[in-house]
Design an enzyme around this catalytic site. Structure first.
Site, short mmCIF file in Angstrom:
data_model
loop_
_atom_site.label_atom_id
_atom_site.label_comp_id
_atom_site.label_asym_id
_atom_site.label_seq_id
_atom_site.Cartn_x
_atom_site.Cartn_y
_atom_site.Cartn_z
CB ALA A 94 32.26 48.91 65.53
CG HIS A 95 37.76 47.07 67.57
ND1 HIS A 95 38.87 46.32 67.85
CD2 HIS A 95 37.27 47.48 68.76
CE1 HIS A 95 39.05 46.28 69.17
NE2 HIS A 95 38.09 46.97 69.74
CD GLN A 111 36.25 38.67 72.09
OE1 GLN A 111 36.18 37.92 71.12
NE2 GLN A 111 37.19 39.59 72.20
CB CYS A 120 45.11 44.20 77.52
SG CYS A 120 43.55 44.18 76.68
N GLY A 142 34.28 49.68 73.35
CA GLY A 142 33.85 48.69 74.35
C GLY A 142 34.25 49.08 75.76
CB SER A 143 37.39 50.38 77.24
OG SER A 143 38.20 49.34 76.78
CG ASN A 202 38.67 38.55 76.50
OD1 ASN A 202 37.92 38.39 77.46
ND2 ASN A 202 39.87 39.05 76.63
CB THR A 247 31.06 66.44 67.92
OG1 THR A 247 30.87 67.75 68.45
CG2 THR A 247 30.63 66.41 66.47
#
Ligand code: PLP
Length: 401
Positions: A202-203, A181, A327, A73-74, A153, A239
Site C-alpha cells: 500500500a505505501h 512498483q 535499501c 510487499g516483502s 524500482n 489479528t
C-alpha cells in the site's frame, strides 16, 4: 529558495493521502473490535476488511477470495516464493527469476538455494528487459515457479508480463510477479496477463506502510508463511491490521480513478526532466524510453561523480532523491540493477534516481533542472577523475607536432 522541499523519491515510499487517512482513522479509535470475535462490536471491522478485499479484487480483475492481506510487499514476496517452493518440492526444485529483482525476491531466493532449491537468475538487456527466448530455454522439467517483477524500482522498466505468463502456462509452470512498483500506477489484469501470484504494498500508492497483498489464483496450492490463528481463511495468521487494510483498499480505489490523468501528467514531467538532464555533459539515462518505462521514473548517471555526494548536495537544496535503491543507498555498493544492464562499476556509482508522484509539480521539475547542473559541475570540479579525463581530452585535441 532553499526552503523549498521537493520530494522526488516516490518509489521508496509515499505519503498517505488525506482521503485514505480519513477512512482509516475510525479503525484506530472507535472501531477496534477484533474481527474474529462474535459480538457486534466486531461486525464493523469484519465488514471493513470485506470491502477492502473487494476493492483490491476489482483493481486487479481478480476474485475477492483470491486476495490475502499481508504485512507488506516483502512478506508477500517471501510468501509467494517460499510457499510455492515448499508446496511443490515433490514436483521439482527449480525456480527462475531475474538479476534485477528487489532484494525481497533475491534474498529469498538465496535462502531457498541454501535449502535445496536451484535458482536461475535471468540476465537483462541494456534497458532492463528479459529475453523471452532465454526464459523459454531456462524452463526445465524441474521448474516449479517463475518470478519476474512487473516494473523495476530503480530504472522503471516494465517487463512483458502477459507474454511471460503465457510462456509459463504453456510450460505448466506457475508465474509470480512482484508488482509492488506497478500496482496503483499502471493497469493490471491478472486474468488477461496470465498471472498466478502477485505481490503489492500500500505505501507505494499513497496508502499506509506495513500492509500489502498476495494475490493467489484460485486452486493454487501454497504453504503458509505465518502460522497461527485462522485469519485470512487459514492462510495468513495474525489479528488483522484493520486500519492498514482499510487504507490499502481506499488507496487502490483512488489510484484506479486517478490513473489515466495522473499518468499523462507524470509522463510529461518525467520526459521534461529527462530531456533537461540529458543536456548535462557526460550524462547517461538508464532504462527505456516511452510507455515501457514507469511514468514517474527517472534514472541517470553523471560520469566522474559519486551518487552519495550528489544526494547530500541535493538534500542541502531541499531535494529528496535516491541513488540506487532505498535499501542499498546506505552502503557504497553499486546497484545490482545498473550492473545487470551492463554499466561499469565506476559509472554505476554516480547514479541518481528521481521518482515523481502525486505531489510533484512542474515548478519542482524546473527547480531541480536549475540546481542539478550546478551541483554536478561543483562535484566534478572536486573530482580527480574529472581532471584526469580533461587532461586526456586536451592531449587528444592537441595537434601532433
Ligand atoms: C518497496 C518494494 C518492495 C518491498 O515492499 P515493502 O512493503 O517495503 O516490504 C518489494 N518489491 C519492490 C519492487 C518494491 O519496490
Amino acid at each position: 529558495m532553499n526552503e523549498q522541499r521537493v520530494y522526488l523519491d516516490h518509489s521508496a515510499t509515499t505519503y498517505i493521502k488525506p482521503q485514505v487517512f480519513d477512512e482509516m482513522l475510525p479503525y484506530l479509535t472507535t472501531h477496534y473490535g477484533n474481527p474474529s470475535s462474535i459480538y457486534s462490536l466486531s461486525r464493523a471491522t469484519e465488514n471493513a476488511i470485506d470491502q477492502a478485499r473487494e476493492r483490491v479484487a476489482k483493481a486487479l480483475h481478480a476474485d475477492k477470495n483470491e486476495i490475502f492481506f499481508t504485512g507488506g510487499g516483502s512478506e508477500a514476496d517471501n510468501w509467494a516464493l517460499k510457499g510455492i517452493a515448499f508446496a511443490n518440492k515433490h514436483r521439482g526444485n527449480h525456480i527462475i527469476t531475474t538479476k534485477i529483482e528487489h532484494h525481497a525476491i533475491l534474498h529469498t531466493c538465496e535462502f531457498l538455494e541454501k535449502n535445496g532449491f536451484e535458482v536461475t537468475y535471468l540476465p537483462v538487456d541494456s534497458e532492463g528487459f528479459i529475453n523471452l527466448d532465454e526464459l523459454r530455454q531456462a524452463i526445465t522439467g524441474k521448474t516449479i515457479l517463475v518470478s519476474v517483477m512487473f516494473a523495476n524500482n530503480e530504472i522503471g522498466t516494465i517487463e512483458p508480463i502477459k507474454e511471460i505468463g503465457k510462456i509459463c502456462h504453456e510450460k505448466k509452470v506457475l508465474f509470480h510477479t512482484d508488482a509492488v512498483q506497478a500496482v496503483g500506477h499502471v493497469p493490471i489484469d491478472v486474468k488477461a496477463m496470465n498471472i498466478d501470484l502477485l505481490s503489492l504494498a500500500a505505501h507505494k500508492f499513497y496508502g499506509p506502510k506495513g500492509v500489502g497483498v498476495l494475490y493467489i489464483r484460485k486452486g493454487i496450492k501454497i504453504e503458509n508463511l505465518i502460522h497461527g490463528g485462522g485469519q485470512e481463511r487459514n492462510k495468513r495468521a495474525g489479528t488483522e491490521n484493520i486500519a492498514g487494510i482499510v487504507g490499502l483498499g481506499k488507496a487502490i480505489e483512488l489510484a484506479q480513478e486517478e490513473m489515466d490523468a495522473e499518468n499523462k501528467r507524470l509522463t510529461y514531467l518525467r520526459d521534461k526532466l529527462i530531456n533537461g538532464l540529458s543536456r548535462i555533459p557526460y550524462t547517461k539515462v538508464n532504462g527505456p524510453v516511452g510507455n515501457k518505462r514507469m511514468p514517474g521514473n527517472v534514472n541517470v548517471c553523471f560520469r566522474f561523480i559519486e551518487g552519495e555526494s550528489l544526494l547530500l548536495l541535493l538534500d542541502s537544496k531541499g531535494i529528496s532523491a535516491s541513488s540506487g535503491s532505498a535499501c542499498t543507498s546506505g552502503s557504497l555498493d553499486p546497484s545490482h540493477v545498473l550492473l545487470a544492464i551492463g554499466l561499469p562499476h565506476e559509472i554505476a556509482h554516480g547514479s541518481l534516481r528521481l521518482t515523481l508522484g502525486s505531489s510533484t509539480t512542474e515548478q519542482d521539475i524546473d527547480y531541480t533542472l536549475r540546481v542539478l547542473p550546478e551541483i554536478v559541475q561543483r562535484l566534478r570540479d572536486m573530482s580527480p577523475l574529472w581532471h584526469t579525463f580533461l587532461e586526456k581530452q586536451e592531449n587528444v585535441s592537441k595537434p601532433a607536432v
